[in-house]
Design a protein around this motif. Structure first.
Motif, PDB file in Angstrom:
ATOM      1  N   ILE A  10      75.844  54.460  68.748  1.00  0.00           N
ATOM      2  CA  ILE A  10      75.754  55.923  68.664  1.00  0.00           C
ATOM      3  C   ILE A  10      74.738  56.333  67.610  1.00  0.00           C
ATOM      4  CG2 ILE A  10      77.020  58.010  68.012  1.00  0.00           C
ATOM      5  CD1 ILE A  10      79.513  56.749  69.270  1.00  0.00           C
ATOM      6  N   PHE A  11      74.775  55.666  66.458  1.00  0.00           N
ATOM      7  CA  PHE A  11      73.866  56.015  65.374  1.00  0.00           C
ATOM      8  C   PHE A  11      72.422  55.648  65.717  1.00  0.00           C
ATOM      9  CE2 PHE A  11      77.567  55.532  62.174  1.00  0.00           C
ATOM     10  CZ  PHE A  11      78.014  56.797  62.529  1.00  0.00           C
ATOM     11  N   ARG A  12      72.227  54.589  66.531  1.00  0.00           N
ATOM     12  CA  ARG A  12      70.870  54.267  66.975  1.00  0.00           C
ATOM     13  C   ARG A  12      70.343  55.343  67.913  1.00  0.00           C
ATOM     14  NH1 ARG A  12      72.474  48.765  67.284  1.00  0.00           N
ATOM     15  NH2 ARG A  12      72.838  48.971  69.534  1.00  0.00           N
ATOM     16  N   PHE A  13      71.231  55.886  68.738  1.00  0.00           N
ATOM     17  CA  PHE A  13      70.850  56.936  69.673  1.00  0.00           C
ATOM     18  C   PHE A  13      70.734  58.285  68.971  1.00  0.00           C
ATOM     19  CE2 PHE A  13      71.797  60.089  73.020  1.00  0.00           C
ATOM     20  CZ  PHE A  13      70.806  59.756  73.923  1.00  0.00           C
ATOM     21  N   LEU A  14      71.589  58.526  67.970  1.00  0.00           N
ATOM     22  CA  LEU A  14      71.599  59.778  67.216  1.00  0.00           C
ATOM     23  C   LEU A  14      71.414  59.467  65.728  1.00  0.00           C
ATOM     24  CD1 LEU A  14      74.663  61.483  68.964  1.00  0.00           C
ATOM     25  CD2 LEU A  14      72.257  62.066  69.316  1.00  0.00           C
ATOM     26  N   PRO A  15      70.226  59.056  65.319  1.00  0.00           N
ATOM     27  CA  PRO A  15      70.034  58.670  63.915  1.00  0.00           C
ATOM     28  C   PRO A  15      70.302  59.812  62.940  1.00  0.00           C
ATOM     29  CG  PRO A  15      67.927  58.762  65.087  1.00  0.00           C
ATOM     30  CD  PRO A  15      69.000  58.863  66.113  1.00  0.00           C
ATOM     31  N   GLY A  16      70.035  61.048  63.366  1.00  0.00           N
ATOM     32  CA  GLY A  16      70.304  62.183  62.489  1.00  0.00           C
ATOM     33  C   GLY A  16      71.772  62.322  62.170  1.00  0.00           C
ATOM     34  N   LEU A  17      72.625  62.052  63.152  1.00  0.00           N
ATOM     35  CA  LEU A  17      74.069  62.106  62.921  1.00  0.00           C
ATOM     36  C   LEU A  17      74.485  61.033  61.930  1.00  0.00           C
ATOM     37  CD1 LEU A  17      76.854  63.228  63.638  1.00  0.00           C
ATOM     38  CD2 LEU A  17      76.927  61.622  65.565  1.00  0.00           C
ATOM     39  N   GLY A  18      73.910  59.850  62.052  1.00  0.00           N
ATOM     40  CA  GLY A  18      74.229  58.779  61.111  1.00  0.00           C
ATOM     41  C   GLY A  18      73.855  59.153  59.685  1.00  0.00           C
ATOM     42  N   LEU A  65      64.154  77.286  67.562  1.00  0.00           N
ATOM     43  CA  LEU A  65      65.591  77.018  67.448  1.00  0.00           C
ATOM     44  C   LEU A  65      66.061  75.748  68.171  1.00  0.00           C
ATOM     45  CD1 LEU A  65      66.777  80.733  67.783  1.00  0.00           C
ATOM     46  CD2 LEU A  65      66.180  79.450  65.723  1.00  0.00           C
ATOM     47  N   PRO A  66      65.866  75.590  69.499  1.00  0.00           N
ATOM     48  CA  PRO A  66      66.369  74.369  70.148  1.00  0.00           C
ATOM     49  C   PRO A  66      65.770  73.081  69.585  1.00  0.00           C
ATOM     50  CG  PRO A  66      65.828  76.050  71.775  1.00  0.00           C
ATOM     51  CD  PRO A  66      65.297  76.540  70.475  1.00  0.00           C
ATOM     52  N   PRO A  67      64.443  73.021  69.326  1.00  0.00           N
ATOM     53  CA  PRO A  67      63.899  71.764  68.803  1.00  0.00           C
ATOM     54  C   PRO A  67      64.513  71.339  67.476  1.00  0.00           C
ATOM     55  CG  PRO A  67      62.130  73.156  69.613  1.00  0.00           C
ATOM     56  CD  PRO A  67      63.368  73.988  69.626  1.00  0.00           C
ATOM     57  N   MET A  68      64.815  72.299  66.594  1.00  0.00           N
ATOM     58  CA  MET A  68      65.380  71.932  65.304  1.00  0.00           C
ATOM     59  C   MET A  68      66.764  71.309  65.454  1.00  0.00           C
ATOM     60  SD  MET A  68      64.224  74.863  62.604  1.00  0.00           S
ATOM     61  CE  MET A  68      62.633  74.724  61.791  1.00  0.00           C
ATOM     62  N   VAL A  69      67.554  71.842  66.369  1.00  0.00           N
ATOM     63  CA  VAL A  69      68.887  71.276  66.599  1.00  0.00           C
ATOM     64  C   VAL A  69      68.767  69.888  67.217  1.00  0.00           C
ATOM     65  CG1 VAL A  69      71.048  71.527  67.879  1.00  0.00           C
ATOM     66  CG2 VAL A  69      69.958  73.533  66.860  1.00  0.00           C
ATOM     67  N   VAL A  70      67.978  69.789  68.273  1.00  0.00           N
ATOM     68  CA  VAL A  70      67.887  68.544  69.035  1.00  0.00           C
ATOM     69  C   VAL A  70      67.215  67.444  68.214  1.00  0.00           C
ATOM     70  CG1 VAL A  70      66.885  67.473  71.081  1.00  0.00           C
ATOM     71  CG2 VAL A  70      67.925  69.727  71.246  1.00  0.00           C
ATOM     72  N   TYR A  71      66.072  67.769  67.606  1.00  0.00           N
ATOM     73  CA  TYR A  71      65.379  66.737  66.836  1.00  0.00           C
ATOM     74  C   TYR A  71      66.201  66.318  65.624  1.00  0.00           C
ATOM     75  CZ  TYR A  71      61.872  63.961  64.535  1.00  0.00           C
ATOM     76  OH  TYR A  71      61.234  62.900  63.954  1.00  0.00           O
ATOM     77  N   GLY A  72      66.924  67.258  65.040  1.00  0.00           N
ATOM     78  CA  GLY A  72      67.755  66.909  63.890  1.00  0.00           C
ATOM     79  C   GLY A  72      68.758  65.813  64.198  1.00  0.00           C
ATOM     80  N   LEU A  73      69.199  65.732  65.453  1.00  0.00           N
ATOM     81  CA  LEU A  73      70.147  64.696  65.862  1.00  0.00           C
ATOM     82  C   LEU A  73      69.453  63.437  66.373  1.00  0.00           C
ATOM     83  CD1 LEU A  73      72.772  66.921  67.716  1.00  0.00           C
ATOM     84  CD2 LEU A  73      73.068  65.800  65.498  1.00  0.00           C
TER      85      LEU A  73
END
Length: 569
Positions: A10-18, A65-73
């Motif tokens: 999950i963290f590899r797929f969503l490094p921002g979340l990690g 707005l959408p890019p900041m949310v999506v890229y952040g994750l």
């Protein structure tokens, strides 16, 4: 153990979340300060880029707005600021304007273009095409960005002067501007000139200050106090209330294929800019970015942007610099900036409505000037004039064609330059230098001497179809240049990890020609993959395994101890 593996995936797929789950309190101050300052910088900047793209200032804010949310994750860079930027904005305008001229809806076409750019990047992610970031070499990128910058400046001549300019090309716009200088609306022109001067001064003296915001606020104050809008100075005007809404863009089916081809070009340029910027900050701050993950993040950001009335986006180097200088550590700084933008959209629309178009034009020109890297042109000239030539040819190609043809020219020149280096690489005959250890290129040292009867030859590129004949021609030149009859020819394969079938056939032919002249063909420093290819092809058996050496010195010893006539056919 399975749970740990699941979390790591999950963290590899969503490094921002990690990064958020491992957030350190010491980072918070820097992220908040960077987020607020970046928001102050990007609000007028992205409004200007919305105008540049042709979709209007408010769409420039929506596209944040959408890019900041999506890229952040999804993004692998904790510091990259994504959203509207100059190159993809001007490319969007270049693609959409002709389709609108035939009756299409500008906003819908721009949104669909963002969706298609996102899909191209997502396909690239699935195919693991992260290496595409290397398609644009440094000279090509410098020349391309300069061409884009000049197009941006020309596109703003009407906005900063008040002159109605109808031409589409750079030369046409500049020519029409010069012909109509008597029609300049001086309040508009002076306002734009003051904004540009202010921005250049702030950049020189206060590098982290939100120059664009201060410039636009001062220009807006001037409009309100001096009533410049009543004297013909154009302003943004009423701004639609609320936030962007989900909408599937509807366009004519006949426009889809031209958009798809354009989306590929925008994706290549946007992704290259994205990865190069991310890598620069990763090297500076000692972390790593994943080029393939960046394809996923940029693709998802563009796709989501298209669904929410946006247009193609990439990363902003200037906003990333500001965030880095103020201590940004994670993508939390982007989410803070997004929160500020939402507050502005909800509560400060009357202020935005008074933003003068001339000030936004000044911001675009300011951004364009920063993309013209004179120092880099000078560095290319000092390094190699051919590199400078590539940059200049690319700039001219972008200016004389449209931007997407310019992308093709840029990529094509990069590929041609690469093939030219592979097809005509450096080569060397190696010899010994008195009082200097090792073997050296005889052309580098006048006192170098070769071993009589032995040619140690190095070809500094992988052997393939593009250079096989060149290798054979230059190898024979090295043999003919020897004063004493050659008994052994040893190929140093340090730069040849493997070969293709064309090169293999050439080596077999070369071996036969050498044997016909009683010259033994040997190889040194042969890598395992190349050794396997030689063995499977039968060339190793023709040469004899004893003529393959691990080092050049063992090859010299082999020549001294075993020199003998080559095997007969």
């Amino acid at each position: 153990m399975k749970g740990i593996n699941a979390y790591s995936k999950i963290f590899r797929f969503l490094p921002g979340l990690g990064r958020l789950l491992h957030y350190k309190p010491a980072w918070l101050r820097g992220d908040i300060l960077a987020g607020v300052t970046v928001a102050a910088y990007l609000i007028p900047q992205c409004m200007a880029y919305g105008e540049l793209a042709g979709v209007g200032p408010v769409a420039g804010l929506w596209a944040i707005l959408p890019p900041m949310v999506v890229y952040g994750l999804l993004g692998s860079s904790p510091q990259l600021s994504v959203g509207p930027e100059s190159t993809t904005a001007v490319m969007t305008a270049a693609v959409v304007a002709p389709l609108v001229a035939t009756g299409g809806n500008y906003g819908a076409i721009a949104s669909l273009l963002a969706i298609l750019v996102g899909l191209v990047c997502l396909v690239g992610y699935l195919a693991r095409l992260g290496f595409l970031a290397n398609l644009l070499s440094k000279p090509i990128l410098v020349g391309y960005m300069t061409g884009v910058a000049l197009i941006m400046i020309a596109s703003q001549l009407s906005k900063i002067s008040g002159i109605d300019i109808e031409a589409d090309s750079v030369l046409g716009q500049v020519g029409e501007f010069l012909q109509k200088t008597d029609q300049i609306h001086w309040p508009t022109f002076l306002l734009a000139a003051l904004v540009l001067t202010f921005l250049l001064g702030v950049q020189r003296r206060f590098t982290t200050a939100p120059g664009p915001l201060l410039a636009v606020l001062l220009a807006t104050l001037a409009v309100a106090v001096l009533r410049l809008d009543q004297q013909g100075v154009a302003v943004v005007g009423p701004i639609q209330a609320g936030l962007p809404q989900f909408a599937l863009p509807q366009i004519a089916a006949s426009d889809l294929m031209p958009l798809l081809g354009s989306a590929v070009g925008i994706a290549v340029v946007g992704y290259s800019d994205n990865v190069l910027t991310a890598r620069a900050f990763a090297a500076r701050n000692q972390y790593k970015v994943d080029a393939n993950q960046e394809l996923l993040a940029l693709g998802a950001a563009n796709f989501s942007n298209g669904l929410l009335q946006g247009f193609p986006i990439s990363s902003s180097g200037s906003r990333t610099v500001i965030g880095d200088s103020l201590g940004s550590k994670t993508q939390l700084f982007s989410w803070v900036a997004m929160g500020v933008v939402i507050l502005v959209l909800l509560f400060l629309r009357p202020v935005l409505a008074l933003f003068p178009g001339a000030a936004l034009g000044g911001i675009v020109i300011f951004a364009a000037l920063k993309r013209i890297d004179v120092d880099e042109f000078q560095r290319l000239r000092r390094f190699r004039r051919t590199e400078l030539g590539l940059a200049l040819i690319t700039t001219v190609g972008v200016l004389m064609t449209d931007l997407l043809v310019g992308v093709a020219i840029a990529v094509g020149l990069s590929v041609i330059d690469l093939f030219a280096r592979v097809a005509r690489p450096h080569d060397a005959v190696l010899g010994t230098v008195p009082n200097l250890p090792g073997l050296h290129d005889i052309s580098d040292w006048p006192e170098t001497s070769t071993i009589p009867g032995l040619v140690l030859y190095r070809y500094d590129a992988p052997l393939c179809f593009a250079n096989a004949e060149d290798f054979k021609r230059r190898a024979w030149q090295a043999i003919e240049a020897e004063a004493t009859p050659v008994e052994w020819f040893v190929l140093d394969t340090e730069a040849i990890p493997e070969i293709d079938i064309t090169a293999l056939d050439t080596l077999e032919e070369f071996n036969r020609e050498l044997r016909a002249r009683s010259i033994t063909f040997a190889m040194a420093r042969v890598k395992q993959d190349l050794y396997g290819q030689l063995r499977r092809s039968g060339l190793l058996a023709q040469m004899g395994p004893k003529h393959v050496f691990l080092t050049l010195h063992t090859a010299i010893e082999g020549f001294a101890a075993q020199a003998q006539p080559p095997q007969s056919e």
